[in-house]
Design a protein around this motif. Structure first.
Motif, PDB file in Angstrom:
ATOM      1  N   GLN A  16      -1.433  11.060   5.065  1.00  0.00           N
ATOM      2  CA  GLN A  16      -0.854   9.875   5.703  1.00  0.00           C
ATOM      3  C   GLN A  16      -0.647   8.754   4.688  1.00  0.00           C
ATOM      4  O   GLN A  16       0.377   8.065   4.719  1.00  0.00           O
ATOM      5  CB  GLN A  16      -1.744   9.389   6.841  1.00  0.00           C
ATOM      6  N   ALA A  17      -1.606   8.566   3.788  1.00  0.00           N
ATOM      7  CA  ALA A  17      -1.479   7.521   2.772  1.00  0.00           C
ATOM      8  C   ALA A  17      -0.308   7.810   1.845  1.00  0.00           C
ATOM      9  O   ALA A  17       0.444   6.902   1.466  1.00  0.00           O
ATOM     10  CB  ALA A  17      -2.774   7.399   1.977  1.00  0.00           C
ATOM     11  N   ALA A  18      -0.123   9.060   1.476  1.00  0.00           N
ATOM     12  CA  ALA A  18       1.001   9.434   0.621  1.00  0.00           C
ATOM     13  C   ALA A  18       2.325   9.200   1.331  1.00  0.00           C
ATOM     14  O   ALA A  18       3.290   8.694   0.733  1.00  0.00           O
ATOM     15  CB  ALA A  18       0.876  10.893   0.193  1.00  0.00           C
ATOM     16  N   ALA A  19       2.402   9.547   2.603  1.00  0.00           N
ATOM     17  CA  ALA A  19       3.633   9.334   3.367  1.00  0.00           C
ATOM     18  C   ALA A  19       3.928   7.842   3.503  1.00  0.00           C
ATOM     19  O   ALA A  19       5.081   7.407   3.379  1.00  0.00           O
ATOM     20  CB  ALA A  19       3.520   9.971   4.746  1.00  0.00           C
ATOM     21  N   GLN A  20       2.893   7.041   3.737  1.00  0.00           N
ATOM     22  CA  GLN A  20       3.078   5.600   3.862  1.00  0.00           C
ATOM     23  C   GLN A  20       3.517   4.991   2.529  1.00  0.00           C
ATOM     24  O   GLN A  20       4.389   4.129   2.491  1.00  0.00           O
ATOM     25  CB  GLN A  20       1.783   4.951   4.335  1.00  0.00           C
ATOM     26  N   ALA A  21       2.933   5.452   1.427  1.00  0.00           N
ATOM     27  CA  ALA A  21       3.312   4.950   0.106  1.00  0.00           C
ATOM     28  C   ALA A  21       4.766   5.300  -0.204  1.00  0.00           C
ATOM     29  O   ALA A  21       5.510   4.477  -0.753  1.00  0.00           O
ATOM     30  CB  ALA A  21       2.385   5.517  -0.954  1.00  0.00           C
ATOM     31  N   GLU A  22       5.183   6.498   0.148  1.00  0.00           N
ATOM     32  CA  GLU A  22       6.570   6.908  -0.079  1.00  0.00           C
ATOM     33  C   GLU A  22       7.529   6.066   0.755  1.00  0.00           C
ATOM     34  O   GLU A  22       8.570   5.616   0.275  1.00  0.00           O
ATOM     35  CB  GLU A  22       6.746   8.391   0.246  1.00  0.00           C
TER      36      GLU A  22
END
Length: 91
Positions: A16-22
């Protein structure tokens, strides 16, 4: 089971953090010059809209005060030209 659950939760949070950062990176952009929409040059009283070829107006003080007719008129004209070209390609 607790350890497995903790690992799965950690993996999900990382995902989720990676998706939000992207998503954030795509919204903010790189700040590269090619991403500019408009440039305001106050010392020269100039405004340039980079989406329209050759749209540079030397009336920045009036535009800042709200006299947007010249700018909006040119943008509407370019939009109509683009729409007509798109329609012509479709027929």
């Amino acid at each position: 089971m607790k350890r497995l659950k903790a690992q799965l939760l950690d993996a999900e949070r990382s995902k989720q953090a990676a998706a939000q950062a992207e998503s954030r990176r795509l919204q903010v952009g790189s700040g590269d010059r090619s991403q500019r929409i408009r440039t305001y040059n106050f010392p020269q009283g100039r405004i340039t809209d980079h989406r329209v070829e050759g749209l540079t107006l030397y009336d920045l003080p009036n535009i800042i005060e709200g006299d947007l007719d010249a700018l909006v008129g040119r943008l509407q004209h370019e939009h109509q030209v683009d729409e007509l070209a798109r329609l012509a390609e479709g027929s």
